[in-house]
Scaffold this motif. Structure first.
Motif, short mmCIF file in Angstrom:
data_model
loop_
_atom_site.label_atom_id
_atom_site.label_comp_id
_atom_site.label_asym_id
_atom_site.label_seq_id
_atom_site.Cartn_x
_atom_site.Cartn_y
_atom_site.Cartn_z
N GLY A 61 0.83 -1.21 0.00
CA GLY A 61 0.00 0.00 0.00
C GLY A 61 0.86 1.26 0.00
O GLY A 61 0.60 2.20 -0.74
N ASN A 62 1.91 1.23 0.80
CA ASN A 62 2.81 2.39 0.87
C ASN A 62 3.46 2.65 -0.48
O ASN A 62 3.58 3.80 -0.91
N CYS A 63 3.90 1.57 -1.17
CA CYS A 63 4.53 1.74 -2.48
C CYS A 63 3.54 2.38 -3.45
O CYS A 63 3.88 3.31 -4.17
N HIS A 64 2.29 1.87 -3.45
CA HIS A 64 1.29 2.44 -4.35
C HIS A 64 1.06 3.91 -4.03
O HIS A 64 0.92 4.73 -4.92
N PHE A 65 1.01 4.22 -2.76
CA PHE A 65 0.77 5.61 -2.35
C PHE A 65 1.89 6.50 -2.88
O PHE A 65 1.65 7.57 -3.42
N LYS A 66 3.13 6.00 -2.72
CA LYS A 66 4.27 6.82 -3.16
C LYS A 66 4.29 6.96 -4.67
O LYS A 66 4.85 7.92 -5.19
N LEU A 67 3.70 6.01 -5.39
CA LEU A 67 3.63 6.09 -6.85
C LEU A 67 2.36 6.83 -7.26
O LEU A 67 1.98 6.79 -8.43
N ALA A 73 -3.48 1.97 -3.23
CA ALA A 73 -2.98 2.13 -1.86
C ALA A 73 -4.10 1.84 -0.87
O ALA A 73 -3.94 1.08 0.09
N ILE A 74 -5.28 2.40 -1.14
CA ILE A 74 -6.42 2.18 -0.25
C ILE A 74 -6.78 0.71 -0.21
O ILE A 74 -7.00 0.13 0.86
N LEU A 75 -6.78 0.07 -1.39
CA LEU A 75 -7.12 -1.35 -1.48
C LEU A 75 -6.21 -2.18 -0.58
O LEU A 75 -6.67 -3.00 0.21
N TYR A 76 -4.92 -1.92 -0.68
CA TYR A 76 -3.98 -2.74 0.09
C TYR A 76 -4.03 -2.40 1.57
O TYR A 76 -3.87 -3.27 2.41
N GLN A 91 -4.12 2.19 9.90
CA GLN A 91 -5.26 3.10 9.95
C GLN A 91 -4.83 4.52 9.59
O GLN A 91 -5.51 5.21 8.83
N ALA A 92 -3.66 4.92 10.11
CA ALA A 92 -3.17 6.29 9.85
C ALA A 92 -2.94 6.50 8.36
O ALA A 92 -3.35 7.51 7.79
N ASN A 93 -2.26 5.53 7.73
CA ASN A 93 -1.98 5.67 6.30
C ASN A 93 -3.25 5.60 5.47
O ASN A 93 -3.38 6.30 4.46
N LEU A 94 -4.17 4.75 5.90
CA LEU A 94 -5.44 4.64 5.17
C LEU A 94 -6.19 5.97 5.24
O LEU A 94 -6.73 6.43 4.25
N ASP A 95 -6.16 6.58 6.42
CA ASP A 95 -6.85 7.87 6.57
C ASP A 95 -6.25 8.91 5.63
O ASP A 95 -6.96 9.68 4.99
N LEU A 96 -4.90 8.90 5.56
CA LEU A 96 -4.24 9.89 4.69
C LEU A 96 -4.56 9.63 3.23
O LEU A 96 -4.82 10.55 2.46
N ASP B 417 2.55 12.88 5.66
CA ASP B 417 2.99 11.79 4.79
C ASP B 417 2.61 10.49 5.47
O ASP B 417 2.31 10.46 6.66
N ILE B 418 2.62 9.43 4.67
CA ILE B 418 2.28 8.14 5.21
C ILE B 418 3.38 7.65 6.14
O ILE B 418 4.51 8.11 6.06
N ARG B 419 3.04 6.73 7.01
CA ARG B 419 4.05 6.17 7.89
C ARG B 419 4.90 5.19 7.11
O ARG B 419 4.46 4.61 6.13
N TYR B 420 6.10 5.00 7.61
CA TYR B 420 7.08 4.23 6.86
C TYR B 420 6.71 2.75 6.83
O TYR B 420 5.98 2.26 7.67
#
Lengths: 249, 582
Positions: A61-67, A73-76, A91-96, B417-420
């Motif tokens: 998910g993080n990789c997709h978000f960065k791309l 990203a949400i899916l993963y 949860q934090a990354n999903l919210d973002l 930014d997203i968390r690492y």
């Protein structure tokens, strides 16, 4: 280096043993740290071909978000959250990621007792409650045997109480393990992947357009009818849309 | 060309009345050809013009060119703006039979006592009938009037988006008197245009020969153009309104002429646009100057970023240096020194930043980078300042510093930014593996239960067996007694009197010795009576039985049947054994 990583991913990723998997995960993390998110994604995806874990899905998910691929990203993140409910950083990354979605929907209040309780009810991983039920069964049987052996009244009373407690734990564990299993089997929720999709009132092309959804929105799949899927939006609205623009969590 | 009619008329009158008088005359002798490059078989026109003088002309050395027609001689007398000019011209039509370079030598004119010569002219003759001067042919088609036409010309007909080029609006005229009343420049769509200040409109000093005709030339307007979008950009014709041949006697004729239209091929910039691209296309330099780099807290730092070069400087935006977030920053002051002339737009634009550091420390500013497109190299170029390092010393101590110190502030969230990612062991599991419902799970659930059932079953049987403990014990004791008295029982069965009593005595002695760990010699009836006290009357009976056996072994005395004696022995040993086990 990047091509090498991708070749590595394609070549041996599919049938990697546990040690190779860890090596792949390490090189993916190194690529991510260098900012080569595409290479990292290729490596993680190759790992995801036959393995999974909340941490792996979170990283993908993080990789997709960065791309800049927010819907994936949400899916993963959602998939990771399914494996590890209530996990704080997922949860934090999903919210973002959700904050980047075009559609803002007022979500219907879902039944939730808060992250900690959710996490407890779902267990740290898929099998935690199943493992707990095994332990509870073993302990219950041992206690029952001990109770059968005991002669003195007070000891027998205590053991009987412990037996009842162990039985309650066992029943709860089995129930929660069953619930978790059912949850994993019925993946009703899906993420919209098309940049724009029209949700219609009937499963026909000419039907009235009720909503227009954009990529990254979450819907629940209600039923399938030919080339159409009935979905429920998080705000409660129901309509039909082509299933090609959905990916199930 | 603007002429004031009053002056014009006055001068014309003056000229009419004093015709004999010549105004200051300039003598000139020129040779001109209509073009310097032509193909074999084509003609060029050579004109020798002697202005304001009379004299004998000597034909120049034609250097191998052949005269096709001529010479035609003509003379003219012009009186313009109070200036009289007399010209004698001799025209030759020349051609070449072979390609190559030719030189038309100097022509000579004998004027008065002197000799005037013209400059030699070099011409180049090409093979075949290839047309030369296509551009001029095109402009010729556009023109309707051979005596008056206008041309829009661009410095280039192919360029990049944002690259600067100059559009020139030129008027060519063969009328003696012309007055430009007005003009309308085309609407420029797709361009950013900058007017170039030409000053007062005036005719070019010399004449220009086009297709053998000589024109006076005036540049009406010059514009600096920056194409704003890729593709084919079209410039419509410009319209000029002129009045010609206005004189004292005639009102002249009003002519409306349209220039040619121009097409421009505009290429887009390459796709790999850098993030820090500014709008400028051309040649750019950047200069970053700072004032003192060591200041005290709350004192201003002065940073100047200056862009200079030949490009559309007006498009350059604030490069936004990444000042540390706790610096107090202000909008930069922009000062331009930009000149727009026929050479294009050049000069400099300067951004002056005033920042106030609020806290002491070492600060380093990441390099300021700006990219622009260099059409000559056909690539993006990045300008980068070095890393800027500032040292901020603690501010002035004392009351003033305390007052100026800002209030404690919350930590600012600058960005999100997203968390690492999670590194290390990811806890990978095979896809779809699940414990619940799998056979190990079922086995794990049933195994303890099965074990429990087994245990309960075993326990139940065990309990049933141990329900009558006394019976069990008696059974065991009885077994022991019968084992001990086995030899006696055999002797009894055979009817051997001595053997029976001997075996019985041995069994009684042996049992007692074994039970109380006595040496065989120590066992006597008295010892038995003492030791067996806990067993009640069994002690007396046991001792009596032992004595009776001794007696029977050595004397033929038998007070009871042997079977009775045996049964009593069995009963006694079983009783003792049973009691001992309880």
């Amino acid at each position: 280096m990047r091509t090498y990583a991708i070749i590595l991913a394609l070549g041996i990723g599919a049938h990697a043993s546990a040690g190779d998997a860890q090596a792949l995960a390490d090189s993916a993390a190194a690529a991510y740290a260098r900012g080569e998110h595409r290479a990292a994604l290729a490596l993680y995806d190759s790992l995801n071909a036959d393995r999974t874990s909340a941490a792996l899905l979170f990283n993908i998910g993080n990789c997709h978000f960065k791309l800049n691929d927010v819907p994936h990203a949400i899916l993963y993140y959602e998939r990771a959250l399914l494996l590890s409910p209530g996990a704080d950083d997922i949860q934090a990354n999903l919210d973002l990621a959700r904050s980047r979605v075009v559609d803002r929907m007022n979500e219907l209040p879902a039944f939730s007792l808060g992250g900690g309780v959710d996490r407890f009810l779902a267990g740290a991983d898929n099998d935690q409650w199943a493992r707990r039920s095994l332990w509870a069964m073993a302990v219950l049987c041992a206690l029952a045997a001990a109770w059968r052996m005991a002669r003195h009244g007070s000891v027998r009373h205590t053991l009987l109480g412990a037996c009842v407690l162990a039985f309650l734990v066992l029943a709860t564990s089995v129930a929660l393990a069953y619930r978790r299993n059912a949850e994993l089997d019925t993946r009703v929720q899906a993420i919209v992947m098309s940049p724009r999709v029209e949700v219609r009132s009937e499963p026909r092309r000419q039907a009235t357009t009720l909503f227009i959804l954009h990529e990254g929105s979450k819907v629940s799949v209600l039923q399938q009818e030919g080339d159409w899927t009935e979905v429920r939006l998080t705000n409660g609205g129901v309509g039909w849309m082509p299933p090609a623009s959905l990916v199930r969590i | 060309m603007t002429m004031r009619s009053a002056t014009h008329t006055l001068l014309l009158l003056l000229a009419l009345f004093v015709s004999a008088r010549t105004v200051a005359q300039e003598i000139a002798f020129t040779a001109s050809v209509d073009r310097t490059t032509f193909a074999v078989g084509e003609n060029i026109k050579l004109v020798l013009t002697l202005t304001n003088a009379r004299g004998a002309l000597t034909e120049p050395d034609l250097g191998g060119l052949v005269v096709v027609q001529g010479p035609f001689e003509s003379s003219a007398f012009n009186f313009i703006n109070g200036r009289s000019t007399s010209t004698i011209s001799r025209t030759y039509l020349l051609t070449a039979t072979r390609p190559g370079d030719y030189t038309i030598g100097a022509a000579k004119a004998q004027v008065g006592g002197g000799l005037i010569t013209t400059e030699p002219i070099r011409v180049h003759v090409e093979k075949g009938a290839a047309a030369a001067g296509g551009g001029q042919a095109q402009s010729q088609q556009q023109q309707k009037d051979r005596d008056l036409f206008a041309v829009i010309s661009l410095t280039r007909n192919k360029c990049r988006v944002g690259e600067q080029l100059v559009a020139t609006y030129t008027l060519y005229c063969r009328y003696n008197a012309i007055e430009l009343v007005g003009y309308e420049l085309p609407k420029l769509t797709g361009f950013w245009a900058e007017e170039i200040d030409m000053g007062e409109l005036q005719w070019e000093p010399g004449l220009q020969t086009i297709n053998g005709l000589q024109y006076r030339v005036a540049i009406i307007k010059k514009q600096l153009l920056f194409p704003q979008r890729p593709g084919k950009l079209h410039i419509d014709p410009a319209t000029f309104t002129c009045i010609v041949n206005r004189s004292f006697f005639s009102r002249g004729a009003e002519l409306k002429i349209r220039s040619n239209a121009v097409d421009l091929e505009v290429q887009d910039l390459p796709v790999n646009k850098p993030a820090d691209l500014c709008g400028a296309v051309g040649d750019l330099r950047m200069e970053v100057t700072t004032g003192p780099t060591t200041v005290k807290a709350n004192e201003a730092l002065d940073i100047k970023v200056r862009f200079s070069g030949r490009a559309n400087l007006k498009l350059i935006d604030d490069p936004k240096p990444a000042f540390p977030s706790d610096f107090e920053t202000y909008e930069p002051k922009v000062s331009d020194k930009i000149t727009v002339n026929t050479g294009g737009m050049s000069g400099s634009r300067e951004f002056q930043y005033l920042v106030i550091p609020r806290h002491a420390g070492e600060y380093s500013l990441p390099p300021i980078t700006v990219s622009y497109f260099d059409p000559e190299k056909g690539a993006y170029q990045q300008l980068s300042s070095g890393e800027l390092v500032f040292t901020v010393l603690p501010g002035e101590g004392g009351a003033t510093a305390t007052i100026s110190r800002p209030d404690p502030t919350d930590v600012q969230q600058l960005d999100r930014d997203i968390r690492y990612i999670r590194t290390g062991d990811l806890g990978l599991r095979p896809m779809g593996s699940r414990l619940f419902g799998s056979w190990p799970y079922v086995a794990g659930m049933t195994a303890p239960f099965a074990l429990l059932l087994l245990f309960l079953f075993w326990r139940r049987r065990h309990d049933a067996e141990h329900a009558d403990v006394a019976a069990m014990r008696r059974k065991g004791a009885d077994k022991v007694a019968r084992q001990r008295l086995k030899a006696a029982a055999e002797a009894l069965a055979r009817g051997e009197r001595d053997g029976f009593y001997t075996a019985l005595a041995q069994a009684l002695n042996g049992y007692l010795a074994d039970r109380y760990a006595l040496a065989p010699g120590e066992v006597t009836a008295r010892v038995a009576r003492e030791r067996l006290v806990p067993h009640g009357d069994a002690a007396g009976k046991y001792a009596a039985l032992m004595e009776a056996c001794e007696l029977a072994r050595f004397a033929p005395v038998e007070d009871r049947p042997r079977q009775q004696v045996y049964d009593e022995a069995v009963e006694l040993i079983a009783r003792i054994e049973n009691n001992a086990r309880a």
